[in-house]
Design an enzyme around this catalytic site. Structure first.
Site: not given
Ligand code: BES
Ligand code: ZN
Length: 873
Positions: A144, A313-314, A317, A336
């Protein structure tokens, strides 16, 4: 004349042409962990839907040999070979031109390819770990938003969903993981070929592969879904907490979304080198170590909470994102924003005493902060080119997104909202959706004008400040766009206004649909001492009270009549109005003084954040006041510091444990001598014995900061000792805590050393950003360092989103117009799409600070007030 390159017609388009639709991928990969190369083949079942000589799909940084490419029509069995193939670098597409027109119907496209496992934490890449004292490579994927194309040629858009059958050939002693369970393993000498079960229909950005050495712990949901946490060999125990959270969260979401988790297994893996916090790959969620592992002995309460939030969070999704996927990146916030909001719901249910919904206000506040800039963007944002996607994983998509969902839920009521969500998930399962699809379902289920209401929040940037005046038994409301710059914006919103009057039992709600409105409050205003708008801070807006209403609220805070959420909101609104120069710093200081007996974690922790910021501004405005300002804040935190002390109390709450660390750290930062001395003393004991009861994890940062506050070039030993602890620990959270504290040193020469340390091989590139928050005294040094090292920094971090943190953290604290110009000048020739927005936002913040400092200089009453507050012990 023929165009020079036939592929020209496909260049510069944001989306792939739709001649062919992928249905199924048969993907075989063979990573070589010694040479760090990989080879692969992919056979893609496609539907040709329009006669074409071209097939256009995504690929980047791959070598594709023309001889390996074929297309075979299903009904005629005729095989087509490409005349030409071209990999267009800037658009990351592979254009295949065939001799004959490919007939409409089903067929198979086969492609062989090879590439390199790089260290850039995207596509399929290499991560390094230690095993028995030896460095080893693992292969990991992070696709992603748009990097599956760096691993195999594919239609790399979220709406191009297909099924995947993955096969890996790897050294036989390693563990190979992918989205689905293994169905077959064949041993072939030193290698083994591992075949995974075919996946349900899914987007390419969710495909994942991990190959390395791991231990794991395992659990099961009551439906029989196998859940495992994989981590470094020997660290199995540290996976137990996340495992427990995962199992319980899957069960909870099954009820909330009225649909069970859709895959037979869920693996969660800790990856030593990982750019984001975690990634929700379908059935194979990858994490930074700090976001997955919890060590009973050495992790802090804040680490525990982080693990719970990230896991929740994950896993959200897996429904919101993986099962129902956004149609295009414009709707990223659906993924998100929702996952962020739902994660709080889950954690609140699992750990009720963490007061998670109060803590949610941090999200709200960060969303309001970014969206108060003119350089903000709407929640739904146009995407022209894949390179622009990275920058929208920001506080608007996550935090404003989550906040407007909370606002809507509070407007519709939780039951109706949940019912509608469940039917949305059911309707769009295994498919894609846009923002308006969600509104339509919510509107159907609730009968409320959801679409109209929400469009005003997702299609335009910014938010309103609602001014309220109490005149002749009436409340007069007026909305205007809030901008931190103090400028007048043009936006208008449909604002769900809530208010309560003297007590939480006397409430009134209405939709403010126009610029202004008057409300007759005769019926209940008589006996009410105070009026609070935006009850519980569920609305995404600010409130500006007239002087009388504001004074009554200050009284209500002192008299403990208000909830923690409302105390938080009053503070944050007042702080922001002060930044926008709509209110004096003196009035903010007086308000802050009303929080002297504050003990709520979230409120006090925000009070501390605000203190750092306003101390900086006030000192820039009047350097002579620096000591008095510090003393005021030391006084402000005395009460909680005395209540909490340094020693954890038997059976105390999770929140008190976190609060202690924050309050002591703040006292140390503000130069409180006794706190610093005690911190240093406890650190000495810790150096002798890493398990000393004198320094439990929750107060370590406070001790580290105390140590660094006393370090200088002529007295370096504390710095050296901290580096030693950093080198000796194998717990990522401990390393993070240390990096977080090192720059908190008043000697610029030490700050420079610390910054250079961040660029050394001892700090993983994922972690360097933790050490950038330098002391005020080190600010100029950090800026010079950024300029001197820009080429290197841009090369190392430039291809991901971490680069933006270097800019925002180092640039935003400045507060003069000259500096703003200097920054713009420096970046004029260095800006590129991935940092454009962040740079503009950071420079805007510097302008805001500069104007703020100017206005504080002209506040005559400030000096007297600060001196008075500083003397009030
Ligand atoms: N889908 C995102 C990971 C991601 C972030 C992929 C940026 C590509 C670019 C994942 O679900 C996510 O949001 N992760 C967060 C943690 C969350 C608890 C806010 C992160 O990586 O900080
Ligand atoms: Zn996320």
């Amino acid at each position: 004349m023929e165009p020079k390159q036939k592929s020209e017609q496909f260049i510069g388009q944001p989306r792939l042409p739709k001649f062919a639709v992928p249905k199924h991928y048969d993907l075989k990969l063979k990573p070589d962990l010694v040479t760090c190369k990989f080879t692969g083949t992919v056979d893609i079942d496609i539907d040709i839907v329009a006669e074409t000589k071209f097939i256009v799909l995504n690929a980047a940084e791959l070598v594709v040999d023309r001889g390996s490419v074929y297309f075979k029509n299903e009904s005629s069995s005729k095989e087509f070979r490409p005349l030409e193939i071209e990999l267009v670098g800037q658009d990351e597409i592979l254009v295949l031109e065939f001799d004959d027109v490919l007939p409409i119907g089903k067929g198979i496209l086969g492609i062989g390819f090879e590439g390199t496992l790089k260290d850039n934490m995207k596509g399929i890449y290499r991560s390094i770990y230690q095993h028995n004292g030896e460095k080893k490579n693992m292969a990991v994927t992070q696709f992603e938003p748009a990097d599956a194309r760096r691993c195999f040629p594919c239609w790399d858009e979220p709406a191009c969903k297909a099924t995947f059958k993955i096969t890996l050939t790897v050294p036989s002693e390693l563990i190979a993981l992918s989205n689905m369970p293994v169905i077959e393993e064949k041993l072939e000498g030193e290698l083994k070929t591992v075949c995974f079960q075919e996946s349900p229909i899914m987007s390419t950005y969710l495909v994942a592969v991990v190959v390395g050495l791991f231990d794991y712990v395992e659990g099961q949901t009551c439906d029989g879904v196998k859940v495992r946490v994989y981590c470094q060999v020997g660290k199995g125990k540290q996976g137990k907490f996340a495992l427990d959270v995962a199992v319980r969260t899957l069960e909870l979401y099954k009820v909330y979304f009225a649909l069970p988790y859709s895959l037979p297994k869920l693996d969660m893996v800790a990856i030593p080198d990982f750019a984001a916090g975690a990634m929700e790959n379908y059935g194979l969620v990858t994490y930074r170590e700090t976001a997955l592992l919890y060590d009973e002995q050495h992790s802090a309460a804040v680490n525990k909470q982080r693990v719970a939030i990230v896991v929740a969070h994950e896993l959200a999704h897996q429904w919101f994102g993986n099962l129902v996927t956004m149609e295009w990146w414009t709707h990223l916030w659906l993924n998100e924003g929702f996952a962020t909001w739902v994660s709080y719901l889950a954690v609140d249910s699992l750990f009720p005493d963490w007061k998670t919904w109060t803590q949610f206000l941090d999200q709200l506040m960060e969303g309001l902060k970014l969206d108060g800039l003119e350089e903000s963007h709407p929640i739904e944002v146009e995407i022209g080119h894949a390179g622009e996607i990275d920058e929208i994983f920001d506080s608007i998509s996550y935090r404003k997104g989550a906040s407007v969902i909370r606002m809507l839920q509070s407007y519709l009521g939780p039951e109706r909202f949940q019912r509608a969500l469940a039917s949305y998930i059911k309707r769009y399962a295994c498919s894609n959706a846009k923002t308006e699809d969600l509104w339509a379902v919510l509107e159907e289920e609730s009968g409320e004008p959801v679409n109209m209401l929400m469009n005003s929040w997702t299609k335009q940037k910014g938010y309103p400040v609602v001014s309220v005046k109490f005149i002749d038994q009436n409340l007069e409301f007026e909305q205007s766009q809030f901008l931190s710059s103090g400028s007048q914006g043009v936006g208008e919103w449909i604002v769900p206004i809530t208010l309560c009057c003297g007590s939480y039992d006397v409430q009134k709600n209405f939709l403010l649909r126009t610029k202004s409105e008057v409300l007759d409050v005769k019926e209940f205003s008589a006996e009410c001492n105070w009026i609070k708008l935006n009850v519980d801070q569920t609305g995404f807006y600010r409130v500006k009270y007239d002087d009388v209403l504001a004074a009554r609220l200050r009284y209500a805070i002192e008299a403990s009549h208000l909830s923690a959420t409302d105390r938080f909101g009053i503070l944050d609104d007042s702080y922001s109005l002060c930044m926008a120069r709509k209110q004096s710093l003196s009035s903010l200081f007086s308000l802050m003084n009303a929080y002297r007996e504050e003990l709520d974690y979230t409120v006090l922790s925000h009070l501390i954040t605000v203190s750092y910021k306003v101390a900086g501004i006030a000192t820039d405005a009047n350097p002579g006041l620096a000591d008095d300002i510090k003393q005021f804040f030391v006084n402000l935190f005395q009460y909680p510091a005395e209540k909490l002390g340094w020693e954890p109390k038997q059976g105390e709450s999770h929140l008190d444990a976190m609060l202690r660390g924050e309050v002591l750290t703040a006292l140390s930062e503000f130069g409180h001598d006794a706190t610093q001395k005690e911190g240093v003393r406890r650190f000495q004991a810790f150096l002798d014995d890493r398990n000393t009861p004198l320094l439990p994890p929750d107060i370590r940062k406070a001790a580290y900061v105390s140590v660094m506050q006393n370090v200088s070039m002529s007295n370096r030993s504390g710095f050296e000792s901290l580096l030693r602890v950093y080198r000796e620990t194998d717990l990522s959270q401990e390393k993070g805590r240390i990096l977080n504290s090192l720059a908190s040193c008043p000697d610029p020469a030490i700050v420079l050393e610390e910054l250079n340390f961040l660029l050394s091989s001892e700090v993983r590139s994922q972690d360097a950003v933790f050490g950038l928050g330098v002391s005020k005294e080190g600010r100029e040094t950090a800026w010079q360092w950024l300029k001197d090292n820009w080429d290197h920094i841009s090369k190392t971090w430039g291809s991901g989103f971490l680069i933006t943190r270097f800019i925002s953290t180092i640039v935003s604290p400045f507060s003069s117009e000259d500096k703003a110009n200097e920054i713009e000048e420096f970046f004029a020739s260095r800006v590129k799409p991935s940092i454009t927005r962040t740079l503009k936002q950071s420079v805007e913040q510097v302008h805001i600070n500069a104007k703020w400092v100017q206005s504080v200089r002209s506040e005559e009453s400030l000096e007297g007030l600060v001196k008075e507050l500083a003397s009030r012990k």
